[in-house]
Design an enzyme around this catalytic site. Structure first.
Site, PDB file in Angstrom:
ATOM      1  N   HIS A   1      -4.651  -0.612   5.940  1.00 45.91           N
ATOM      2  CA  HIS A   1      -4.189   0.188   7.084  1.00 45.91           C
ATOM      3  C   HIS A   1      -5.136   0.090   8.282  1.00 45.91           C
ATOM      4  O   HIS A   1      -5.718   1.094   8.693  1.00 45.91           O
ATOM      5  CB  HIS A   1      -3.939   1.654   6.696  1.00 45.91           C
ATOM      6  CG  HIS A   1      -4.971   2.296   5.797  1.00 45.91           C
ATOM      7  ND1 HIS A   1      -6.314   2.307   6.092  1.00 45.91           N
ATOM      8  CD2 HIS A   1      -4.851   2.941   4.618  1.00 45.91           C
ATOM      9  CE1 HIS A   1      -6.965   2.942   5.130  1.00 45.91           C
ATOM     10  NE2 HIS A   1      -6.088   3.332   4.224  1.00 45.91           N
TER      11      HIS A   1
ATOM     12  N   HIS B   1       0.865  -1.207   0.000  1.00 47.40           N
ATOM     13  CA  HIS B   1       0.000   0.000   0.000  1.00 47.40           C
ATOM     14  C   HIS B   1       0.888   1.239   0.000  1.00 47.40           C
ATOM     15  O   HIS B   1       1.493   1.586   1.010  1.00 47.40           O
ATOM     16  CB  HIS B   1      -0.906   0.010   1.236  1.00 47.40           C
ATOM     17  CG  HIS B   1      -1.882   1.146   1.245  1.00 47.40           C
ATOM     18  ND1 HIS B   1      -3.230   0.961   1.418  1.00 47.40           N
ATOM     19  CD2 HIS B   1      -1.717   2.482   1.105  1.00 47.40           C
ATOM     20  CE1 HIS B   1      -3.844   2.123   1.377  1.00 47.40           C
ATOM     21  NE2 HIS B   1      -2.943   3.066   1.194  1.00 47.40           N
TER      22      HIS B   1
ATOM     23  N   LYS C   1      -9.335  -0.012  -5.826  1.00 47.57           N
ATOM     24  CA  LYS C   1      -9.386   0.609  -4.502  1.00 47.57           C
ATOM     25  C   LYS C   1     -10.751   1.227  -4.263  1.00 47.57           C
ATOM     26  O   LYS C   1     -11.259   2.000  -5.089  1.00 47.57           O
ATOM     27  CB  LYS C   1      -8.289   1.687  -4.426  1.00 47.57           C
ATOM     28  CG  LYS C   1      -8.252   2.468  -3.124  1.00 47.57           C
ATOM     29  CD  LYS C   1      -7.752   1.629  -1.953  1.00 47.57           C
ATOM     30  CE  LYS C   1      -7.902   2.345  -0.621  1.00 47.57           C
ATOM     31  NZ  LYS C   1      -6.721   3.008  -0.161  1.00 47.57           N
TER      32      LYS C   1
ATOM     33  N   ASP D   1       1.403   2.640   3.566  1.00 47.66           N
ATOM     34  CA  ASP D   1       0.556   3.817   3.366  1.00 47.66           C
ATOM     35  C   ASP D   1       1.392   5.097   3.407  1.00 47.66           C
ATOM     36  O   ASP D   1       0.904   6.159   3.797  1.00 47.66           O
ATOM     37  CB  ASP D   1      -0.591   3.886   4.390  1.00 47.66           C
ATOM     38  CG  ASP D   1      -1.711   4.823   3.936  1.00 47.66           C
ATOM     39  OD1 ASP D   1      -1.730   5.193   2.749  1.00 47.66           O
ATOM     40  OD2 ASP D   1      -2.543   5.187   4.779  1.00 47.66           O
TER      41      ASP D   1
ATOM     42  N   HIS E   1       1.540   5.410  -1.705  1.00 43.85           N
ATOM     43  CA  HIS E   1       1.211   6.594  -2.514  1.00 43.85           C
ATOM     44  C   HIS E   1       2.520   7.188  -3.025  1.00 43.85           C
ATOM     45  O   HIS E   1       3.406   7.487  -2.219  1.00 43.85           O
ATOM     46  CB  HIS E   1       0.505   7.652  -1.674  1.00 43.85           C
ATOM     47  CG  HIS E   1      -0.780   7.160  -1.061  1.00 43.85           C
ATOM     48  ND1 HIS E   1      -2.004   7.372  -1.644  1.00 43.85           N
ATOM     49  CD2 HIS E   1      -1.014   6.456   0.071  1.00 43.85           C
ATOM     50  CE1 HIS E   1      -2.947   6.826  -0.893  1.00 43.85           C
ATOM     51  NE2 HIS E   1      -2.374   6.256   0.163  1.00 43.85           N
TER      52      HIS E   1
ATOM     53  N   HIS F   1     -10.542   1.185   1.883  1.00 44.96           N
ATOM     54  CA  HIS F   1     -10.346   2.181   2.947  1.00 44.96           C
ATOM     55  C   HIS F   1     -11.560   2.030   3.860  1.00 44.96           C
ATOM     56  O   HIS F   1     -12.648   2.485   3.523  1.00 44.96           O
ATOM     57  CB  HIS F   1     -10.251   3.599   2.380  1.00 44.96           C
ATOM     58  CG  HIS F   1      -9.982   4.614   3.446  1.00 44.96           C
ATOM     59  ND1 HIS F   1      -8.781   5.288   3.563  1.00 44.96           N
ATOM     60  CD2 HIS F   1     -10.734   5.038   4.486  1.00 44.96           C
ATOM     61  CE1 HIS F   1      -8.827   6.078   4.623  1.00 44.96           C
ATOM     62  NE2 HIS F   1     -10.007   5.950   5.203  1.00 44.96           N
TER      63      HIS F   1
HETATM   64  O1  DOR Z   1      -3.489   9.580   5.657  1.00 44.01           O
HETATM   65  C1  DOR Z   1      -3.826   9.262   4.535  1.00 44.01           C
HETATM   66  N1  DOR Z   1      -3.262   9.810   3.437  1.00 44.01           N
HETATM   67  N2  DOR Z   1      -4.797   8.360   4.385  1.00 44.01           N
HETATM   68  C2  DOR Z   1      -5.326   8.069   3.192  1.00 44.01           C
HETATM   69  O2  DOR Z   1      -6.225   7.261   3.130  1.00 44.01           O
HETATM   70  C3  DOR Z   1      -4.854   8.764   1.968  1.00 44.01           C
HETATM   71  C4  DOR Z   1      -3.508   9.287   2.145  1.00 44.01           C
HETATM   72  C5  DOR Z   1      -3.089  10.276   1.069  1.00 44.01           C
HETATM   73  O3  DOR Z   1      -3.294  10.006  -0.107  1.00 44.01           O
HETATM   74  O4  DOR Z   1      -2.552  11.308   1.428  1.00 44.01           O
HETATM   75 ZN    ZN Z   2      -3.372   5.077   1.559  1.00 40.14          ZN
END
Ligand code: DOR
Ligand code: ZN
Length: 350
Positions: A179, A19, A104, A252, A21, A141
């Site tokens: 998460h 997971h 997702k 995450d 970003h 989520h």
């Molecule tokens: O804290 C988070 N940041 N939780 C999420 O679900 C998305 C993520 C983000 O993309 O910044």
């Molecule tokens: Zn995330």
């Protein structure tokens, strides 16, 4: 009772991040090298602006990520689609054929760039049927979004209101409860059948909600789902270190420019890709469970996704180092990582 001495080094099969970003553009150039230095593969979250909703967009995004991987480093982004109420079931067939591993589910309004997410699961039932048929995973989520539900209760309420009915209606759909942050989620996954597993972040293993408020408000500890009470952190540590194949690594890691986190309406997300494995090693060491790290980090995620395990290895050494205070992040911005300026006990060898 005698306890075994802590080993001074650990060799693990190369881990994967289930997971992650990485954003896009200049910001992406700053973060992809960190993940590629540690992990063989990572599941890439599709919550760009606009979101990655089609196979074509996902393949183009994958090419941009690969272009940000330093020369000579091998790293495979595993792509996902962002589910909207307009996603067509035929898109799932195209996705499957193109090697996209999952979709997702963002409940609309739950988190960063979730506005185009799903307001009612019933609206995407034909797509979920196609996913179940094609063997694509559903990454969830797991928080309800109703304003009247307390922010700290949103995950537990999601299980009762959304997840239990969803799993009853799609018993053969593989789901990753992403998460997880509560003892309710850890217990739900433990007691459920083999079609559901969970990822756990380093921050939810290392910190409880006091971290957000100690000595003043500390926005770099704010993520969603938000850190919870100590009893929940302990339940997550227990789950992650239990040796159960239902829990695996998903950082995450969610980079935001520091000035947008240190803000009147600060963005949610902790950046951990610079030291992900080191942070997990600290949590596992504190629980006396370093022998369980390899399963969590390198085996169970691949098994659940039905992908081959990695064959190369990485080495962690017990050697103190100080995490950087910040990294450059796109045009003129800075990125403040988790544990910025703090000593970390383990170091990944290059
Ligand atoms: O804290 C988070 N940041 N939780 C999420 O679900 C998305 C993520 C983000 O993309 O910044
Ligand atoms: Zn995330």
């Amino acid at each position: 009772m005698t306890t075994a001495p802590t080993p001074q080094s650990l060799t693990l099969l190369r881990p994967d991040d289930w997971h992650l970003h990485v954003r896009d553009g200049a910001a992406m150039q700053a973060v992809v090298p960190h993940t590629a230095a540690q992990f063989a593969r990572a599941v890439i979250m599709p919550n760009l602006q606009p979101p990655v909703t089609t196979t074509e967009q996902a393949l183009a995004y994958k090419a941009r990520i690969l272009a940000a991987v330093p020369a000579g480093v091998s790293f495979e982004p595993l792509m996902t689609l962002y589910l909207t109420e307009h996603t067509a079931p035929e898109e799932i067939e195209r996705a499957r054929a193109a090697g996209i591993v999952a979709c997702k589910l963002y409940p609309a309004g739950a988190t960063t760039n979730s506005a185009q997410g799903v307001t009612n699961l019933r609206n995407i039932y034909p797509v979920l049927e196609a996913m179940q048929r094609q063997g694509l995973l559903l990454l969830v989520h797991g928080e309800v979004t109703s304003a009247e539900i307390d922010l700290f209760d949103r995950e537990a309420v999601f299980i009762e209101q959304q997840l239990i009915p969803l799993r009853r209606d799609f018993p053969n759909l593989k789901i990753v409860f992403e998460h997880i942050t509560t003892k309710e989620a850890a217990q739900y996954v433990r007691d459920a059948d083999a079609f559901i597993a969970a990822t756990i972040t380093p921050q939810h293993l290392l910190y409880n909600r006091n971290a957000i408020f100690t000595g003043g408000i500390r926005p770099h500890y704010y993520c969603l789902p938000v850190l919870k009470r100590e009893e929940h952190r302990l339940a997550l540590v227990q789950a992650a270190t239990s040796g159960s194949s239902k829990y695996f690594l998903g950082t995450d890691s969610a980079p935001h420019a520091a000035h947008l986190k240190e803000h009147a309406s600060g963005c949610a997300g902790c950046y951990s890709a610079h030291a992900a494995l080191e942070l997990y090693a600290s949590a596992f060491e504190a629980a006396g469970a370093l022998d369980k790290l390899e399963g969590f980090a390198s085996l169970y995620g691949a098994d659940f996704y039905g992908l081959p395990r990695n064959t190369s290895t990485v080495r962690l050494v017990k050697q103190s180092w100080t995490a950087p205070e910040h990294f450059a992040f796109g045009e003129g911005a800075q990125l403040k990582p988790l544990a910025a300026g703090e000593a970390l006990a383990w170091q990944l060898q290059g």
